[in-house]
Design an enzyme around this catalytic site. Sequence first.
Site: not given
Ligand SMILES: *Cc1c(COP(=O)(O)O)cnc(C)c1O
Length: 434
Positions: A358-359, A387, A291
């Site tokens: 439709c939700e 995401y 993220r």
């Molecule tokens: C999803 C995930 C990440 C990344 O998470 P962010 O919050 O997007 O930084 C890193 N390591 C693992 C094992 C994950 O499942």
Amino acid sequence: MHHFRYTGNELHCESVTLAEVARLYGTPTYVYSAATMADNYTRLARSLSGLDVQVCYAMKANSALAILRHFANLGAAFDLVSGGELRRVLAAGANVKRSVFAGVGKTNEEIELALRSGIFSFHVESEPEMARINHVAGRLGFKAPIAIRINPDVDAHTHAKITTGKSDNKFGIPLKVAGAAYEAASKYPNLHIKGVQMHIGSQLTDVAPFVEAVRKVSPFVADLKARYGIDYFSIGGGIGIVYRDALASGSAEWWDAQPAGQRPLTPEAYGAALVPLLQPLGLKILLEPGRFLVGNAGVLLSRVEYVKRGSAKNFVIVDAAMNDLVRPAMYDAFHEIVPLHRDTSRAAMVADIVGPVCESGDCFAKERSIQQLGEGEYVAFLSAGAYGYTMASRYNTRGMAAEVLVKGSTFELIHDRESFETMIVNEHVPAFLK
Ligand SMILES: *Cc1c(COP(=O)(O)O)cnc(C)c1O
């Protein structure tokens, strides 16, 4: 910080007018800023200088081939969670030799593909998985590099659906029994113990849970180094981004104006708190940010279809829906929504901003104050780079949105809008119905 801002009254991504992108490619369309991703990557890497760091971009956040290529060019490796993601890395022209393979349900086929592709390491989530990797590696004549994911039982204080480091999550092996798990791993002939991993959750805006987790597991990590000669410690991802003041947070002034103690986590604060704790371990440190690298580097453009005014409520009905961006429906997530053309002479209106699906859950914002909008005008959902597209679906037979990458004053379509024909190409009506 990011590169989305109004110049005059037009919202821009870097030097590109977003309304122009919307007119050219239609909507809904995701638009990403290459400079924002590069800045995020560089700031994070720089804030951890002093450590031997390998950044493995968690590509489940956004796995567009162009974006993978961009991060590979910047020097990133990848944190991947499926055979499909592994093949995306290869298709993007990057290699997986510095990348790690995570996830609780790796199949035989995925393990084989990762071994043959020279994966840097498997992040093992259970003892049965360890046995499975050993078995597949033995059959193929490989020694599989592994790290065990330990669950430090730290509360990340984030949304329940994205917290992963508590003992009641499905992820990893509890710290109490992790020593025994490593002992078991050391007895398998086809495993090479290479490191240790943890990841406590996503969208953390405070450094304290990271510090707590690192403090809690460090003695164990040092012990693993002494016992098995491990050479890396992956501290996972999880650094949060700004959703509520998304537009304002593009500028350094906004960050400077946040009172100390209330400032959302910055990579500099993350590094300052963690480097002194990690340095004494003398290990390579892997990071798995998803993220943080892409979230504020993307927006979703959408067009207003209808403005429905009621006595109790107003609705702005846009052409993007929960199938394009599911975070509000799934996580009650907040996305700032702004017009592409700003008109300060217009009054604000309060409306629910909804999609056409439709939700009732197909609602992006309730009682949101927004500039009066009319049919055919465009809006942008901010902080939609992570995401967003990767969690999209075809619900209501709505094709996948288009994706565009901006760099300076140039932009290019990196993913065509999905046509109806490609949506149904793999479907068949059986002969017995004809
Ligand atoms: C999803 C995930 C990440 C990344 O998470 P962010 O919050 O997007 O930084 C890193 N390591 C693992 C094992 C994950 O499942």
